[in-house]
Design a protein around this motif. Structure first.
Motif: not given
Length: 201
Positions: A167-194
């Motif tokens: 189900s789409p809900q299962a996908v949404s819950k997995a993405a939330a548990r894995a912090a997938w959205h947060e990872e892709h938001a934060v990757r550029p910040a990590a690169a910018r600090l480097l």
């Protein structure tokens, strides 16, 4: 410039994984190629901070690696191999990987800058360690889902659900548990600090 020194954990009691590591990192662009440097250790020289972040997260996902990022100079002209290269970035990477071996329960990575880039380097390390914690905690089921997701593309969760027969809900819950959205938001910040740490030297 960023030198990554990557050391295999528990190498005395496990098989040589350096060929596996070189295959894993083959798609990450370098100035000097990924190579075995000595024994159970590999090195590569990267000019792009985002590529350094990619390499770190790939190694953390694979597990069993200590990762040191050294920020500094690489003497020119560049040789063909990192084993023949010299410069402050290599010294910083050596210090970083040795420190990465002492991080305990935290993600096994460290960032060192050769000169005045220390504050930004420490901040980059903190952000990468937080990202690394999420990467290390993901289950195989979560990876199956998030490997199919595409950042910023509408409808991707529905498409992934259809592909996997869940189900789409299962996908949404997995993405939330894995912090997938947060990872892709934060990757550029990590690169910018480097990048800032590199620019501040």
């Amino acid at each position: 410039m960023f030198v990554l020194t990557i050391d295999q954990a528990r190498s005395r009691s496990s098989a040589d994984r350096i060929p596996e590591l070189l295959d894993l990192l083959a798609a990450v662009p370098t100035v000097l190629p990924w190579e075995r440097s000595v024994g159970d250790e590999a090195q590569g020289v990267v000019a792009d901070a985002a590529a350094a972040v990619d390499a770190v997260l790939l190694c953390l996902r694979a597990g069993g690696w200590y990762i040191g990022i050294g920020i500094g100079e690489v003497e020119q002209p560049y040789p063909r191999s990192p084993r023949e290269a010299r410069g402050s970035a290599f010294v910083a990477a050596r210090h970083a990987v040795e420190r990465a071996k002492k991080t305990g329960e935290r993600a096994p990575l460290a960032v060192e800058a050769s000169d005045a880039g220390g504050p930004a380097a420490a901040e980059a390390e903190g952000v990468l360690a937080l990202l690394g914690r999420h990467v290390l905690e993901r289950s195989e089921a979560e990876w199956r889902i998030i490997d199919l997701l595409q950042p910023g593309k509408r409808g991707t969760q529905t498409a992934v659900a259809r592909t996997l027969g869940i189900s789409p809900q299962a996908v949404s819950k997995a993405a939330a548990r894995a912090a997938w959205h947060e990872e892709h938001a934060v990757r550029p910040a990590a690169a910018r600090l480097l990048a800032w740490a590199d620019a501040d030297r």
